[in-house]
Motif scaffolding. Sequence first.
Motif, PDB file in Angstrom:
ATOM      1  N   ARG A 121       5.268  -6.777  36.735  1.00  0.00           N
ATOM      2  CA  ARG A 121       6.593  -7.385  37.557  1.00  0.00           C
ATOM      3  C   ARG A 121       7.989  -6.937  37.097  1.00  0.00           C
ATOM      4  NH1 ARG A 121       4.761 -12.264  39.292  1.00  0.00           N
ATOM      5  NH2 ARG A 121       2.496 -12.824  38.622  1.00  0.00           N
ATOM      6  N   ILE A 122       8.806  -6.849  38.092  1.00  0.00           N
ATOM      7  CA  ILE A 122       9.909  -6.134  38.209  1.00  0.00           C
ATOM      8  C   ILE A 122      10.991  -7.161  39.008  1.00  0.00           C
ATOM      9  CG2 ILE A 122      11.579  -4.206  38.639  1.00  0.00           C
ATOM     10  CD1 ILE A 122       9.192  -2.605  38.511  1.00  0.00           C
ATOM     11  N   ARG A 123      11.891  -7.589  38.133  1.00  0.00           N
ATOM     12  CA  ARG A 123      12.967  -8.247  38.917  1.00  0.00           C
ATOM     13  C   ARG A 123      14.156  -7.385  39.576  1.00  0.00           C
ATOM     14  NH1 ARG A 123      14.648 -13.103  40.452  1.00  0.00           N
ATOM     15  NH2 ARG A 123      13.003 -14.168  39.304  1.00  0.00           N
ATOM     16  N   VAL A 124      14.412  -7.169  40.997  1.00  0.00           N
ATOM     17  CA  VAL A 124      15.400  -6.280  41.140  1.00  0.00           C
ATOM     18  C   VAL A 124      16.432  -7.172  42.045  1.00  0.00           C
ATOM     19  CG1 VAL A 124      15.809  -4.420  43.037  1.00  0.00           C
ATOM     20  CG2 VAL A 124      13.473  -4.567  41.967  1.00  0.00           C
ATOM     21  N   GLY A 125      17.507  -7.201  41.399  1.00  0.00           N
ATOM     22  CA  GLY A 125      18.544  -8.429  41.953  1.00  0.00           C
ATOM     23  C   GLY A 125      18.068  -9.699  41.661  1.00  0.00           C
ATOM     24  N   THR A 127      15.265 -10.646  43.756  1.00  0.00           N
ATOM     25  CA  THR A 127      13.918 -10.579  44.307  1.00  0.00           C
ATOM     26  C   THR A 127      12.861 -10.325  43.051  1.00  0.00           C
ATOM     27  OG1 THR A 127      14.993  -9.613  46.357  1.00  0.00           O
ATOM     28  CG2 THR A 127      12.666  -9.437  46.165  1.00  0.00           C
ATOM     29  N   GLU A 128      11.989 -11.262  43.087  1.00  0.00           N
ATOM     30  CA  GLU A 128      10.929 -11.002  42.236  1.00  0.00           C
ATOM     31  C   GLU A 128       9.815 -10.009  42.815  1.00  0.00           C
ATOM     32  OE1 GLU A 128       8.359 -12.042  38.503  1.00  0.00           O
ATOM     33  OE2 GLU A 128      10.476 -12.521  39.384  1.00  0.00           O
ATOM     34  N   THR A 129       9.668  -8.937  42.150  1.00  0.00           N
ATOM     35  CA  THR A 129       8.733  -7.855  42.861  1.00  0.00           C
ATOM     36  C   THR A 129       7.667  -7.665  42.191  1.00  0.00           C
ATOM     37  OG1 THR A 129      11.068  -6.862  43.797  1.00  0.00           O
ATOM     38  CG2 THR A 129       8.748  -5.457  43.720  1.00  0.00           C
ATOM     39  N   VAL A 130       6.374  -7.673  42.688  1.00  0.00           N
ATOM     40  CA  VAL A 130       5.242  -7.254  42.045  1.00  0.00           C
ATOM     41  C   VAL A 130       4.848  -5.918  42.532  1.00  0.00           C
ATOM     42  CG1 VAL A 130       2.941  -8.046  41.582  1.00  0.00           C
ATOM     43  CG2 VAL A 130       4.674  -9.888  41.825  1.00  0.00           C
ATOM     44  N   VAL A 131       4.273  -5.071  41.274  1.00  0.00           N
ATOM     45  CA  VAL A 131       4.205  -3.768  41.909  1.00  0.00           C
ATOM     46  C   VAL A 131       2.800  -3.352  41.186  1.00  0.00           C
ATOM     47  CG1 VAL A 131       4.811  -1.540  41.537  1.00  0.00           C
ATOM     48  CG2 VAL A 131       6.680  -3.082  41.718  1.00  0.00           C
ATOM     49  N   TYR A 132       1.770  -2.913  42.023  1.00  0.00           N
ATOM     50  CA  TYR A 132       0.537  -2.476  41.899  1.00  0.00           C
ATOM     51  C   TYR A 132       0.492  -0.696  41.912  1.00  0.00           C
ATOM     52  CZ  TYR A 132      -0.702  -7.081  42.875  1.00  0.00           C
ATOM     53  OH  TYR A 132      -0.868  -8.435  42.816  1.00  0.00           O
ATOM     54  N   HIS A 193       6.499 -13.688  46.734  1.00  0.00           N
ATOM     55  CA  HIS A 193       7.045 -12.495  46.216  1.00  0.00           C
ATOM     56  C   HIS A 193       6.680 -11.115  47.043  1.00  0.00           C
ATOM     57  CE1 HIS A 193       6.159 -14.751  42.215  1.00  0.00           C
ATOM     58  NE2 HIS A 193       7.367 -15.071  42.606  1.00  0.00           N
ATOM     59  N   PHE A 194       7.714 -10.178  46.699  1.00  0.00           N
ATOM     60  CA  PHE A 194       7.793  -8.953  47.404  1.00  0.00           C
ATOM     61  C   PHE A 194       6.708  -8.156  46.477  1.00  0.00           C
ATOM     62  CE2 PHE A 194       9.792  -4.640  47.878  1.00  0.00           C
ATOM     63  CZ  PHE A 194       9.077  -4.472  49.207  1.00  0.00           C
ATOM     64  N   LEU A 195       5.809  -7.530  47.414  1.00  0.00           N
ATOM     65  CA  LEU A 195       4.528  -6.979  46.739  1.00  0.00           C
ATOM     66  C   LEU A 195       4.638  -5.462  47.200  1.00  0.00           C
ATOM     67  CD1 LEU A 195       1.620  -9.208  47.188  1.00  0.00           C
ATOM     68  CD2 LEU A 195       3.270  -9.175  45.544  1.00  0.00           C
ATOM     69  N   ILE A 196       4.461  -4.425  46.136  1.00  0.00           N
ATOM     70  CA  ILE A 196       4.259  -2.943  46.604  1.00  0.00           C
ATOM     71  C   ILE A 196       2.948  -2.480  45.980  1.00  0.00           C
ATOM     72  CG2 ILE A 196       5.396  -0.792  45.973  1.00  0.00           C
ATOM     73  CD1 ILE A 196       8.089  -2.199  45.773  1.00  0.00           C
ATOM     74  N   LEU A 197       2.156  -1.962  46.644  1.00  0.00           N
ATOM     75  CA  LEU A 197       1.036  -1.150  46.270  1.00  0.00           C
ATOM     76  C   LEU A 197       1.101   0.103  46.847  1.00  0.00           C
ATOM     77  CD1 LEU A 197      -2.006  -0.910  45.316  1.00  0.00           C
ATOM     78  CD2 LEU A 197      -2.391  -1.923  47.723  1.00  0.00           C
ATOM     79  N   GLY A 198       0.876   1.232  45.777  1.00  0.00           N
ATOM     80  CA  GLY A 198       0.895   2.657  45.883  1.00  0.00           C
ATOM     81  C   GLY A 198      -0.215   3.251  45.105  1.00  0.00           C
ATOM     82  N   GLY A 199      -0.559   4.327  45.871  1.00  0.00           N
ATOM     83  CA  GLY A 199      -1.648   5.333  44.915  1.00  0.00           C
ATOM     84  C   GLY A 199      -2.423   6.054  45.930  1.00  0.00           C
ATOM     85  N   ASP A 200      -3.288   6.812  45.225  1.00  0.00           N
ATOM     86  CA  ASP A 200      -4.093   7.708  46.169  1.00  0.00           C
ATOM     87  C   ASP A 200      -5.464   6.813  46.053  1.00  0.00           C
ATOM     88  OD1 ASP A 200      -5.942   9.555  46.635  1.00  0.00           O
ATOM     89  OD2 ASP A 200      -6.132  10.584  44.654  1.00  0.00           O
ATOM     90  N   PHE A 201      -5.633   6.640  47.551  1.00  0.00           N
ATOM     91  CA  PHE A 201      -7.015   5.735  47.820  1.00  0.00           C
ATOM     92  C   PHE A 201      -8.246   6.660  47.940  1.00  0.00           C
ATOM     93  CE2 PHE A 201      -4.494   1.971  50.040  1.00  0.00           C
ATOM     94  CZ  PHE A 201      -3.769   1.712  48.845  1.00  0.00           C
ATOM     95  N   ASN A 202      -7.972   8.080  48.176  1.00  0.00           N
ATOM     96  CA  ASN A 202      -9.318   8.560  48.124  1.00  0.00           C
ATOM     97  C   ASN A 202      -9.817   8.242  49.353  1.00  0.00           C
ATOM     98  OD1 ASN A 202      -9.512  10.850  46.431  1.00  0.00           O
ATOM     99  ND2 ASN A 202      -9.544   9.228  44.816  1.00  0.00           N
ATOM    100  N   GLU A 203      -9.212   8.005  50.441  1.00  0.00           N
ATOM    101  CA  GLU A 203      -9.609   7.419  51.633  1.00  0.00           C
ATOM    102  C   GLU A 203      -8.596   7.460  52.745  1.00  0.00           C
ATOM    103  OE1 GLU A 203     -12.175   3.868  51.604  1.00  0.00           O
ATOM    104  OE2 GLU A 203     -10.987   3.014  53.400  1.00  0.00           O
ATOM    105  N   PRO A 204      -8.698   7.792  54.052  1.00  0.00           N
ATOM    106  CA  PRO A 204      -7.948   7.752  55.086  1.00  0.00           C
ATOM    107  C   PRO A 204      -7.450   6.396  55.500  1.00  0.00           C
ATOM    108  CG  PRO A 204      -9.502   9.275  55.630  1.00  0.00           C
ATOM    109  CD  PRO A 204      -9.965   8.452  54.393  1.00  0.00           C
TER     110      PRO A 204
END
Length: 340
Positions: A121-125, A127-132, A193-204
């Motif tokens: 969890r990160i608060r940006v200004g 905005t409560e932001t949840v990051v995966y 909450h604003f959600l961000i998900l980033g990564g290598d999915f190994n799938e198109p």
Amino acid sequence: MKRFLFCILLVLSALKGYGAKTCLSVFQINIWNDAAMVPGGFDGLADEIARLRPDIVLLCEIRNNGSSFITRMQQALQERKAHYENGLSEGNVGILSKYAMERDSLRGSDPATDGAALKVRIRVGGTETVVYSAHLDYTHYACYLPRGYDGVSWEKLEAPVTDAESIEKMNDESLRDEAIGRIIEDAEHEKGHFLILGGDFNEPSRSDWDERTRHLRDHRGATVNWICSALLDEAGFKDSYRTRYPDPITHPGFTYGIDNPDVSLDKLDWVPEADGRDRIDFIYYRPVSGVKLKDAMVVGPTGYIVRGRRIEERTRDKIVAPSGKWPSDHNGVLAIFTLR
């Protein structure tokens, strides 16, 4: 009268602050075994992060002791005057942040997908932001089937497999959809909450394997409903790159099948008689009021590998080329948001 004017000034000042925007940049990259597979790769990664200065860095394929790697990278960045005091790792994924962050746990329990994602969890200004930060199962790499290669052994097949049912069946035998399903289930508890998900999915993405591209890049007529992108679409997540650039022909956004000039071909190309380029690294987000996607781009080398050859293909992709050593066999993704 003076009191009245003073009150008006206070209101105008408050309105000015109310409309202020914060820019949030997120960089995602598979670092290829601790950025140790490319000579000078660790320093190259530190140089690139210090050059881009993203607010949040999502890393995957951290090996050995993840916390040790994060600490070493923080020190290397500090030497480059780029300060990321906040860093966490879990499994083989990690996060660096300019903002204070708090580790959180994904709800539910599934030993098969434990370690596939790190949640903070990160608060940006305001905005409560949840990051995966995620790294999904690399086995049953079914997008190789139409290219004439097995997705488990990577051996050449007698003939390409092009029917969607067979491709999707192999893909479903991976643990990717279970990991994404668990993230989506957790995200259901993060309404507002604003959600961000980033990564290598190994799938198109299914948006890259539709009717528009069925005769390109050795898809050989196949249109595939890749499950992870389908699940995320249905859950209200948006693919930042494909949202910014909807056309997969003009803006393919390849992140795998790239050419790293400092690495021999045999370590980069697993389908030497085919075109294995795909977009398998992503930054997804779930929008909320006051948050907008400003831009998205690919970061990394501009060359690719097609049928065992290094090539330069002209696309309209927005690619930020590295200034020095590129540490990976993947390209990264950079997304920029504005938060009101």
